[in-house]
Design a protein around this motif. Structure first.
Motif: not given
Length: 85
Positions: A11-19, A21-37
């Protein structure tokens, strides 16, 4: 992705970064779904957590096998073996 999924399953938020650049892919739990931005676009999506996990499991073995065959020293790396679990 393995770490991201572990966080999402708790149930925790997580991110993936790139070596490169400073960009991120963000993953947020939402019940049984995941919001990806991500930080490099305003677009986002929602997917099922189970579907995201299935996609990772289906992708990791062929990718790791290909990398291991192309780079034998990488195949001997214990971190690669851990990712296969």
């Amino acid at each position: 992705m393995k770490g991201v999924l572990e966080h999402l399953e708790r149930g925790k938020h997580s991110t993936i970064g790139f070596t490169e650049n400073a960009e991120l892919i963000e993953f947020a739990p939402d019940g049984g779904k995941v919001q990806v931005s991500c930080t490099y676009t305003t677009a986002g999506t929602t997917c099922e957590l189970a579907g995201l996990k299935d996609a990772w499991l289906g992708l990791r073995h062929p990718v790791l096998a290909k990398l291991g065959s192309e780079y034998p020293r990488l195949a001997a790396n214990p971190v690669l073996a851990e990712l296969r679990l």
